[in-house]
Design a protein around this motif. Structure first.
Motif, short mmCIF file in Angstrom:
data_model
loop_
_atom_site.label_atom_id
_atom_site.label_comp_id
_atom_site.label_asym_id
_atom_site.label_seq_id
_atom_site.Cartn_x
_atom_site.Cartn_y
_atom_site.Cartn_z
N ILE A 316 0.87 -1.03 0.03
CA ILE A 316 -0.02 0.00 -0.06
C ILE A 316 0.88 1.32 -0.02
CG2 ILE A 316 -2.04 1.25 1.16
CD1 ILE A 316 -2.67 -1.50 2.73
N VAL A 317 0.71 2.04 -0.88
CA VAL A 317 1.73 3.18 -1.10
C VAL A 317 0.76 4.70 -0.99
CG1 VAL A 317 3.23 4.24 -2.73
CG2 VAL A 317 3.11 1.91 -2.68
N PHE A 318 1.51 5.35 -0.04
CA PHE A 318 0.96 6.61 -0.08
C PHE A 318 1.94 7.79 -0.36
CE2 PHE A 318 -1.47 3.98 3.01
CZ PHE A 318 -2.82 4.16 2.68
N VAL A 319 1.74 8.61 -1.32
CA VAL A 319 2.75 10.08 -1.56
C VAL A 319 1.93 11.00 -1.13
CG1 VAL A 319 3.89 10.72 -3.36
CG2 VAL A 319 3.59 8.54 -3.40
N ASN A 320 2.53 11.93 -0.07
CA ASN A 320 2.02 13.12 0.46
C ASN A 320 0.69 13.19 0.61
OD1 ASN A 320 2.35 15.59 1.40
ND2 ASN A 320 1.95 16.83 -0.80
N ALA A 321 0.09 11.97 1.02
CA ALA A 321 -1.56 11.67 1.00
C ALA A 321 -2.10 12.38 2.59
CB ALA A 321 -1.93 10.40 1.14
N ARG A 322 -3.20 12.90 2.47
CA ARG A 322 -3.75 13.35 3.65
C ARG A 322 -4.07 12.14 4.48
NH1 ARG A 322 -8.94 14.27 2.82
NH2 ARG A 322 -9.19 15.73 4.46
N LEU A 323 -4.09 12.45 5.87
CA LEU A 323 -4.39 11.26 6.92
C LEU A 323 -5.77 10.82 6.78
CD1 LEU A 323 -3.68 9.71 9.46
CD2 LEU A 323 -4.29 11.63 10.75
N GLU A 324 -6.94 11.66 6.48
CA GLU A 324 -8.05 11.10 6.09
C GLU A 324 -8.31 10.15 5.11
OE1 GLU A 324 -12.66 12.88 6.31
OE2 GLU A 324 -11.06 14.00 5.35
N ASP A 325 -7.55 10.28 3.99
CA ASP A 325 -7.55 9.50 2.96
C ASP A 325 -6.81 8.38 3.30
OD1 ASP A 325 -8.97 11.43 1.60
OD2 ASP A 325 -7.13 12.41 0.75
N ILE A 326 -5.91 8.29 4.02
CA ILE A 326 -5.23 7.13 4.32
C ILE A 326 -5.75 6.10 5.32
CG2 ILE A 326 -3.06 6.34 5.94
CD1 ILE A 326 -1.64 8.79 4.81
N MET A 327 -6.54 6.71 6.14
CA MET A 327 -7.37 5.99 7.03
C MET A 327 -8.70 5.34 6.55
SD MET A 327 -5.74 6.21 9.80
CE MET A 327 -6.90 5.60 10.99
N ARG A 328 -9.07 6.15 5.27
CA ARG A 328 -10.07 5.72 4.68
C ARG A 328 -9.70 4.42 3.73
NH1 ARG A 328 -11.06 9.48 1.28
NH2 ARG A 328 -12.70 10.51 2.60
N PHE A 350 1.23 12.26 4.81
CA PHE A 350 2.29 11.15 4.94
C PHE A 350 2.84 10.44 3.59
CE2 PHE A 350 0.06 11.35 9.01
CZ PHE A 350 0.85 10.79 10.02
N THR A 351 3.86 10.05 3.53
CA THR A 351 4.16 9.25 2.55
C THR A 351 4.89 8.00 2.99
OG1 THR A 351 4.97 11.15 1.10
CG2 THR A 351 6.11 9.17 0.56
N MET A 352 4.30 6.74 2.50
CA MET A 352 4.52 5.66 3.07
C MET A 352 4.55 4.64 2.04
SD MET A 352 3.00 5.56 6.84
CE MET A 352 1.19 5.74 5.99
N ASP A 353 5.51 3.49 2.12
CA ASP A 353 5.12 2.16 1.21
C ASP A 353 5.15 1.28 2.29
OD1 ASP A 353 5.54 0.17 -0.38
OD2 ASP A 353 6.90 1.14 -1.71
N ILE A 354 4.13 0.68 2.41
CA ILE A 354 4.18 -0.72 3.39
C ILE A 354 3.45 -1.59 3.01
CG2 ILE A 354 3.73 1.30 5.57
CD1 ILE A 354 0.63 0.58 5.06
N LEU A 355 3.86 -2.97 3.69
CA LEU A 355 3.25 -4.32 3.13
C LEU A 355 1.91 -4.39 3.59
CD1 LEU A 355 6.38 -6.39 4.41
CD2 LEU A 355 5.74 -5.71 2.15
N LYS A 356 1.15 -4.92 2.67
CA LYS A 356 -0.19 -4.98 2.91
C LYS A 356 -0.77 -5.86 4.02
CE LYS A 356 -4.52 -5.44 -0.04
NZ LYS A 356 -4.92 -5.71 -1.43
N TYR A 357 0.09 -6.92 4.17
CA TYR A 357 -0.23 -7.90 5.20
C TYR A 357 0.25 -7.72 6.53
CZ TYR A 357 -1.95 -9.82 0.57
OH TYR A 357 -2.54 -10.08 -0.44
N LYS A 358 0.78 -6.54 6.79
CA LYS A 358 1.47 -6.30 7.90
C LYS A 358 0.16 -6.07 9.17
CE LYS A 358 4.67 -3.41 8.82
NZ LYS A 358 5.92 -4.29 9.30
N GLU A 359 0.15 -6.31 10.36
CA GLU A 359 -0.55 -5.97 11.66
C GLU A 359 -0.76 -4.61 11.35
OE1 GLU A 359 -2.38 -7.91 13.06
OE2 GLU A 359 -1.07 -9.76 12.89
N VAL A 360 -2.13 -4.04 11.49
CA VAL A 360 -2.39 -2.57 11.45
C VAL A 360 -1.55 -1.92 12.44
CG1 VAL A 360 -4.37 -2.57 12.93
CG2 VAL A 360 -4.20 -1.00 10.91
N SER A 361 -1.28 -2.53 13.69
CA SER A 361 -0.69 -1.77 14.76
C SER A 361 0.77 -1.52 14.31
CB SER A 361 -0.73 -2.68 15.94
OG SER A 361 0.08 -3.97 15.65
N ASP A 362 1.37 -2.24 13.38
CA ASP A 362 2.79 -1.66 12.95
C ASP A 362 2.46 -0.61 12.14
OD1 ASP A 362 3.69 -4.20 14.10
OD2 ASP A 362 3.66 -5.36 12.35
#
Length: 385
Positions: A316-328, A350-362
């Motif tokens: 899941i990739v976010f590039v300078n994305a709003r927190l509300e859009d990220i949480m959605r 936020f700008t992040m590149d995360i693994l889709k199958y990680k625990e959401v707490s991570d």
């Protein structure tokens, strides 16, 4: 509450089509007995699937399964987490009264006080609900093998991929369709009878004719999907959405058309795509993205394609994305509720590149390190402070 009402509420909950009042009544039933909650949670378990085998949805075994494998194209599973292989039949909705009582009678007898008081946030998985041309609903889960025949079409579910088998002998009415729904916290791969492969993301719906006609191939999409279209000179392939139609002969592209988002996005990976709204028509080339707004205006720009198709590759990739859009976006995959302490929090970037199958707490831990924000998790509800 009578048995019919319980069955109706459970079915709507599993289809992610339940109102707040219906959810309240279902919660009352779940909290009334530990056996009730065990039964409901058991619908998602491998044990239930194994016992759901019926004559109508038989397991394909040994030489019969080998023959089916020769008729379909094996698609490599994209799962990062290891899973236990389950060979079982699909669940047919609505639930039968006898089967429901039988399952409840065999559920755990432990004290309900030992059960979880609330639902926890879980990582998404492969699951889908298929509505057949006769109106019957079939729930599919990843890592299952099942053959379904509604009299007009044959579908073979292999692990996390639903394969539609070609049947040139069937006589099908023009208004006969199959609908594949992906609930929150779900994803699935669908291989159509022409060889086209569709990767469906969470909260998406794909409606397809039972069989394509001889002139064109048309499907209807709500949500997000990645299409790898089998090339045919004689028949174009068209994806219809509320905002625009996307037509191709053979190519790979992503479409994002969620009802709660302002723009429809079509991102081209290879080949050529024509995007047509009521007022505009644009042809885009690989590396370009067409954005269609609510008025039907189309804007084309170059983009980093990987950012928009990462979800099908386990990221899941976010590039300078709003927190509300990220949480959605995270809510679609992890299926939780969220509330904010202030409106300003929604505008954090936020700008992040995360693994889709990680625990959401991570993921929350990572975001807390990037910005001065705190995530408070209670059951499946997240509060930002």
């Amino acid at each position: 509450m009578n048995t019919w009402e319980i069955e109706r509420l459970i079915t709507k909950a599993l289809l992610n089509d339940i109102s707040e009042d219906e959810q309240r009544r279902l919660d009352e039933w779940l909290n009334a007995s530990g056996r009730n909650r065990d039964f409901f949670e058991g619908l998602h378990s491998g044990k239930y699937l194994k016992r759901a085998v019926t004559d109508r949805n038989c397991v394909s075994r040994d030489d019969r399964w080998k023959r089916l494998r020769r008729e379909t194209v094996a698609i490599r599973s994209r799962k990062i987490r290891s899973r236990v292989l389950r060979v079982a039949a699909a669940i047919i909705f609505p639930l039968m009264v006898g089967g429901m009582i039988w399952l409840m009678s065999d559920s755990k007898q432990g004290d309900s006080s030992t059960l979880l008081a609330h639902e926890e946030i879980k990582i998404g998985s492969s699951k889908a609900v298929v509505t057949l041309s006769n109106g019957e609903k079939v729930a599919l889960f990843g890592d299952t093998t099942v053959r379904v025949n509604d009299g007009l079409a044959v579908m073979v579910n292999q692990k996390d991929t639903l394969n539609f088998m070609r049947n040139n002998e069937a006589v099908v009415a023009d208004n006969s369709f199959t609908v594949i729904q992906i609930p929150r916290g779900g994803e699935y791969i669908v291989r159509l009878e022409d060889g086209t492969t569709v990767y469906l993301n969470s909260e998406s719906e794909l409606r397809i004719p039972v069989h394509f006609n001889s002139k064109e191939r048309v499907v209807w999409l709500t949500g997000e999907a990645y299409f790898s279209v089998e090339h045919e000179k004689q028949r174009s392939f068209t994806v219809r959405t509320e905002r625009a139609d996307i037509s191709v002969l053979g190519t790979e592209f992503g479409v994002r058309a969620y009802a709660d988002e302002a723009d429809l996005l079509t991102t081209l990976v290879q080949g050529a795509v024509e995007v047509k709204s009521e007022s505009r028509v644009y042809r885009i080339v690989p590396g370009e993205q067409a954005k269609v707004d609510e008025a039907g205006n189309i804007e084309v720009k170059e983009v980093n394609v990987d950012d928009y198709i990462a979800w099908k590759l386990g990221r899941i990739v976010f590039v300078n994305a709003r927190l509300e859009d990220i949480m959605r976006e995270l809510q679609r995959w992890y299926d939780f509720k969220v509330s904010y302490s202030s409106p300003e929090q929604k505008e954090l970037r936020f700008t992040m590149d995360i693994l889709k199958y990680k625990e959401v707490s991570d993921i929350f831990d990572l975001m807390e390190k990037i910005k001065r924000i705190t995530f408070v998790v209670e059951g499946n509800h997240v509060t930002l402070k």
